[in-house]
Design a protein around this motif. Structure first.
Motif, PDB file in Angstrom:
ATOM      1  N   ILE A   1     -13.895 -19.257  16.500  1.00  0.00           N
ATOM      2  CA  ILE A   1     -14.502 -18.337  17.386  1.00  0.00           C
ATOM      3  C   ILE A   1     -16.055 -18.331  17.464  1.00  0.00           C
ATOM      4  CG2 ILE A   1     -14.710 -16.654  15.392  1.00  0.00           C
ATOM      5  CD1 ILE A   1     -13.820 -14.363  17.434  1.00  0.00           C
ATOM      6  N   SER A   2     -16.710 -18.842  16.323  1.00  0.00           N
ATOM      7  CA  SER A   2     -18.177 -19.160  16.284  1.00  0.00           C
ATOM      8  C   SER A   2     -18.530 -20.096  17.323  1.00  0.00           C
ATOM      9  CB  SER A   2     -18.415 -19.451  14.809  1.00  0.00           C
ATOM     10  OG  SER A   2     -18.116 -18.319  14.001  1.00  0.00           O
ATOM     11  N   THR A   3     -18.021 -20.928  17.933  1.00  0.00           N
ATOM     12  CA  THR A   3     -18.492 -21.929  18.774  1.00  0.00           C
ATOM     13  C   THR A   3     -18.271 -21.850  20.276  1.00  0.00           C
ATOM     14  OG1 THR A   3     -16.593 -23.520  18.544  1.00  0.00           O
ATOM     15  CG2 THR A   3     -18.406 -23.559  17.054  1.00  0.00           C
ATOM     16  N   GLU A   4     -19.098 -22.196  21.021  1.00  0.00           N
ATOM     17  CA  GLU A   4     -18.598 -22.091  22.334  1.00  0.00           C
ATOM     18  C   GLU A   4     -17.535 -22.848  22.979  1.00  0.00           C
ATOM     19  OE1 GLU A   4     -20.238 -20.404  24.796  1.00  0.00           O
ATOM     20  OE2 GLU A   4     -22.342 -19.812  24.240  1.00  0.00           O
ATOM     21  N   SER A   5     -17.378 -24.032  22.162  1.00  0.00           N
ATOM     22  CA  SER A   5     -16.275 -24.902  22.727  1.00  0.00           C
ATOM     23  C   SER A   5     -14.860 -24.422  22.057  1.00  0.00           C
ATOM     24  CB  SER A   5     -16.260 -26.259  22.227  1.00  0.00           C
ATOM     25  OG  SER A   5     -16.405 -26.429  20.774  1.00  0.00           O
ATOM     26  N   GLY A   6     -14.983 -23.480  21.190  1.00  0.00           N
ATOM     27  CA  GLY A   6     -13.870 -22.952  20.678  1.00  0.00           C
ATOM     28  C   GLY A   6     -12.995 -23.885  19.681  1.00  0.00           C
ATOM     29  N   LYS A   7     -13.856 -24.951  19.229  1.00  0.00           N
ATOM     30  CA  LYS A   7     -13.605 -25.931  18.045  1.00  0.00           C
ATOM     31  C   LYS A   7     -14.304 -25.604  16.790  1.00  0.00           C
ATOM     32  CE  LYS A   7     -12.209 -29.558  21.567  1.00  0.00           C
ATOM     33  NZ  LYS A   7     -12.554 -30.892  21.960  1.00  0.00           N
ATOM     34  N   SER A   8     -13.563 -25.920  15.779  1.00  0.00           N
ATOM     35  CA  SER A   8     -14.246 -25.809  14.313  1.00  0.00           C
ATOM     36  C   SER A   8     -15.482 -26.526  14.446  1.00  0.00           C
ATOM     37  CB  SER A   8     -13.427 -26.058  13.422  1.00  0.00           C
ATOM     38  OG  SER A   8     -12.425 -25.075  13.442  1.00  0.00           O
TER      39      SER A   8
ATOM     40  N   VAL B   1     -29.310 -28.796  12.999  1.00  0.00           N
ATOM     41  CA  VAL B   1     -28.857 -30.093  13.412  1.00  0.00           C
ATOM     42  C   VAL B   1     -27.762 -30.149  14.749  1.00  0.00           C
ATOM     43  CG1 VAL B   1     -28.688 -31.054  11.208  1.00  0.00           C
ATOM     44  CG2 VAL B   1     -26.884 -29.577  11.761  1.00  0.00           C
ATOM     45  N   VAL B   2     -27.669 -28.695  15.067  1.00  0.00           N
ATOM     46  CA  VAL B   2     -26.918 -28.538  16.171  1.00  0.00           C
ATOM     47  C   VAL B   2     -27.573 -27.378  17.097  1.00  0.00           C
ATOM     48  CG1 VAL B   2     -24.743 -29.304  15.639  1.00  0.00           C
ATOM     49  CG2 VAL B   2     -25.357 -26.895  15.443  1.00  0.00           C
ATOM     50  N   ASP B   3     -28.000 -27.608  18.313  1.00  0.00           N
ATOM     51  CA  ASP B   3     -28.826 -26.554  18.881  1.00  0.00           C
ATOM     52  C   ASP B   3     -28.171 -25.081  18.913  1.00  0.00           C
ATOM     53  OD1 ASP B   3     -30.934 -25.886  20.985  1.00  0.00           O
ATOM     54  OD2 ASP B   3     -29.134 -25.173  22.048  1.00  0.00           O
ATOM     55  N   THR B   4     -28.573 -24.094  18.605  1.00  0.00           N
ATOM     56  CA  THR B   4     -28.171 -22.774  18.286  1.00  0.00           C
ATOM     57  C   THR B   4     -27.621 -22.126  19.569  1.00  0.00           C
ATOM     58  OG1 THR B   4     -29.725 -22.404  16.492  1.00  0.00           O
ATOM     59  CG2 THR B   4     -28.488 -20.365  17.605  1.00  0.00           C
ATOM     60  N   ALA B   5     -28.399 -22.323  20.841  1.00  0.00           N
ATOM     61  CA  ALA B   5     -27.717 -21.628  21.851  1.00  0.00           C
ATOM     62  C   ALA B   5     -26.723 -22.164  22.594  1.00  0.00           C
ATOM     63  CB  ALA B   5     -29.005 -21.614  23.095  1.00  0.00           C
ATOM     64  N   THR B   6     -26.527 -23.455  22.633  1.00  0.00           N
ATOM     65  CA  THR B   6     -25.380 -24.306  23.267  1.00  0.00           C
ATOM     66  C   THR B   6     -24.235 -24.409  22.341  1.00  0.00           C
ATOM     67  OG1 THR B   6     -26.366 -26.436  22.707  1.00  0.00           O
ATOM     68  CG2 THR B   6     -27.086 -25.485  24.814  1.00  0.00           C
ATOM     69  N   THR B   7     -24.473 -24.519  20.957  1.00  0.00           N
ATOM     70  CA  THR B   7     -23.138 -24.843  20.128  1.00  0.00           C
ATOM     71  C   THR B   7     -22.576 -23.554  19.724  1.00  0.00           C
ATOM     72  OG1 THR B   7     -24.596 -26.568  19.328  1.00  0.00           O
ATOM     73  CG2 THR B   7     -22.695 -25.607  17.931  1.00  0.00           C
ATOM     74  N   PHE B   8     -23.361 -22.230  19.536  1.00  0.00           N
ATOM     75  CA  PHE B   8     -22.714 -21.183  18.908  1.00  0.00           C
ATOM     76  C   PHE B   8     -22.361 -20.263  20.043  1.00  0.00           C
ATOM     77  CE2 PHE B   8     -24.989 -23.070  15.429  1.00  0.00           C
ATOM     78  CZ  PHE B   8     -23.838 -23.228  14.371  1.00  0.00           C
ATOM     79  N   SER B   9     -21.205 -19.408  19.933  1.00  0.00           N
ATOM     80  CA  SER B   9     -20.817 -18.268  20.998  1.00  0.00           C
ATOM     81  C   SER B   9     -21.594 -17.022  20.227  1.00  0.00           C
ATOM     82  CB  SER B   9     -19.401 -18.025  20.894  1.00  0.00           C
ATOM     83  OG  SER B   9     -19.185 -17.624  19.435  1.00  0.00           O
ATOM     84  N   THR B  10     -21.547 -15.993  21.009  1.00  0.00           N
ATOM     85  CA  THR B  10     -22.074 -14.857  20.678  1.00  0.00           C
ATOM     86  C   THR B  10     -21.796 -14.405  19.510  1.00  0.00           C
ATOM     87  OG1 THR B  10     -22.195 -14.217  22.995  1.00  0.00           O
ATOM     88  CG2 THR B  10     -22.596 -12.271  21.262  1.00  0.00           C
ATOM     89  N   PHE B  11     -20.534 -14.544  19.056  1.00  0.00           N
ATOM     90  CA  PHE B  11     -20.219 -13.999  17.574  1.00  0.00           C
ATOM     91  C   PHE B  11     -21.035 -15.089  16.502  1.00  0.00           C
ATOM     92  CE2 PHE B  11     -17.489 -15.210  13.744  1.00  0.00           C
ATOM     93  CZ  PHE B  11     -17.257 -13.673  13.342  1.00  0.00           C
TER      94      PHE B  11
END
Length: 456
Positions: free
Chosen positions: A39-46, A67-77
């Motif tokens: 639920i924490s990622t935009e892709s829905g994958k862990s 190490v990963v871009d915050t806006a494009t990697t993480f969902s709002t949660f």
């Protein structure tokens, strides 16, 4: 069969420094588990565990390296989790624990006060609970003002929902000197480059960074200055060093990068001045950038390393060896050059144990930085300047990068994680431990003969 010891008894034997380290580690672990959820990622994958651990450590240690871009990697949660980790990491988990204890009517005991004293780098336990409440009030007021000014700028550009969220996220991130941003939708790892000539964004963010970096003790004294008409030596040293470092950084960045086509070269004079000032402010601990750091001249990159190593001030949301540490060492050197036995500033004498503490913190930091830098050159197969830049950025909880961090190997990520953790807690813990031993341990009964080695 050996009896299992009561966990409460084990906790009671822990020193305040050990409790702080364990508390921060548990906060990081909790954040890691939350950021690992689909639920924490935009892709829905862990998210891979090492990347979640890196992000959580960076947030709790208010660093900003990613190490990963915050806006494009993480969902709002996921972004909300990061925001909460930044706030807890910046103010300290004991601050929130104390606040909730007061809300439910629980008395704050002497042991809890000792931990708060350690967390806020205070010399005694007197008034630490009141300080915690004042810290929370100051944070709410300053972040609220930052949110208002940023909302005025972001809402017209991004609409109400997104604009208000951006204003809140960046206000909290800037005041806590974290450096996390949500502008990767336009360009990954771009930070605030799109706002290089925007006075509203630059001045609001830089003001939040400065206020978060000078420390809560100084803010309180400044708020009471109209009534008391006095400032402590600590506040005078913090304000003097902060102003000097910002001014010197602005002038040197402006002069060095003036004709660099990849940074200041294509900007107007006003934008050059604004960008130089902003980068001077954020370089010491916040990690935002409006210029491409990797495109700066090597001389400027080395100067930025020095600024990052110094960092913010004690009892603040920033890292580094701290401005007062640098001031104390410089005053001691100046006193030695002049043949003076005492270290004096603003007609006040600084005790020798404080000078020793400043030297110990600095040497410990140098040993850590040199060791990690050498290891990074081996694990990442990169040059010494790039490795040192990333290491000092992690140690000073700054968050600036020359581009190495997003491509770190697993070993490199572990090294930077350790450096961020040590940078957030190490120098403070060492300094307080030395101060406590000097004040509470008895002098040895035997004094050895004195002899002078040759120095210099």
């Amino acid at each position: 069969m050996k009896e299992v010891e009561d966990p409460i008894m084990i906790l009671k034997r822990l020193t305040p420094s050990q409790i702080l380290v364990i508390g921060f580690a548990l906060t990081i672990l909790t954040g890691t588990l939350l950021l690992s959820l689909p639920i924490s990622t935009e892709s829905g994958k862990s998210l891979p565990f090492i990347d979640a651990l890196f992000t959580s450590t960076s947030a709790v240690c208010v660093t900003g390296l990613v190490v990963v871009d915050t806006a494009t990697t993480f969902s709002t949660f996921g972004e909300v989790v990061i925001l909460l980790l930044i706030q807890i990491g910046g103010l300290g988990f004991m601050t929130f624990g104390t606040f909730f204890a007061i809300l439910v009517g629980k008395k704050i005991g002497f042991r809890e006060r000792l931990i708060l004293k350690e967390a806020f780098n205070q010399l005694n336990v007197s008034g630490v609970v009141r300080l915690v409440l004042m810290v929370l009030a100051i944070t709410l007021i300053i972040e609220g003002l930052g949110f208002t000014f940023l909302a005025i700028r972001f809402v017209p550009e991004w609409s109400w929902g997104k604009g208000l969220w951006y204003a809140l996220f960046h206000s909290v991130s800037a005041f806590n000197n974290a450096g996390f941003d949500l502008f990767g939708d336009m360009e990954k790892f771009s930070s605030l480059i799109r706002y290089v000539g925007d006075p509203m964004v630059n001045l609001t963010i830089s003001s939040l960074i400065i206020l978060g970096g000078i420390g809560f003790v100084v803010i309180l004294e400044l708020a009471q200055f109209c009534m008391t008409k006095r400032l402590s030596l600590h506040s005078k040293l913090v304000l003097t060093m902060t102003a000097f470092l910002i001014f010197a950084g602005t002038i040197l960045i402006l002069g060095t990068e003036w004709s660099n086509p990849a940074t200041l070269g294509k900007l107007s004079f006003g934008d050059k001045l604004l960008a130089s000032y902003f980068q001077s402010v954020t370089t010491r601990t916040a990690g935002y950038n409006t210029l491409n750091i990797g495109d700066m001249y090597p001389a400027m990159l080395f100067f930025i390393i020095l600024l990052m190593f110094v960092g913010a001030s004690p009892s603040s949301t920033g890292g580094g060896v701290k401005t007062t540490t640098l001031a104390t060492i410089l005053l001691a050197v100046w006193g030695m050059i002049r043949g003076r036995d005492n270290v004096v500033a603003y007609r006040r004498r600084i005790p020798y144990n404080q000078v020793y503490k400043a030297l110990t913190v600095t040497v410990a930091a140098l040993v850590l930085v040199i060791t990690i830098t050498m290891l990074l050159t081996i694990t990442e197969h990169t040059d010494i300047l790039t490795s040192m830049f990333e290491t000092v950025s992690a140690f000073g909880t700054v968050g600036l990068t020359m581009g190495l961090t997003p491509s770190l190997s697993t070993a490199g990520k572990i090294l930077i994680i350790f450096t961020m953790f040590a940078g957030r807690l190490g120098p403070m813990t060492i300094a307080v431990a030395i101060a406590r031993s000097l004040h509470h341990q008895q002098e040895p009964l035997i004094r050895f003969p004195e002899e002078n080695p040759l120095i210099g």
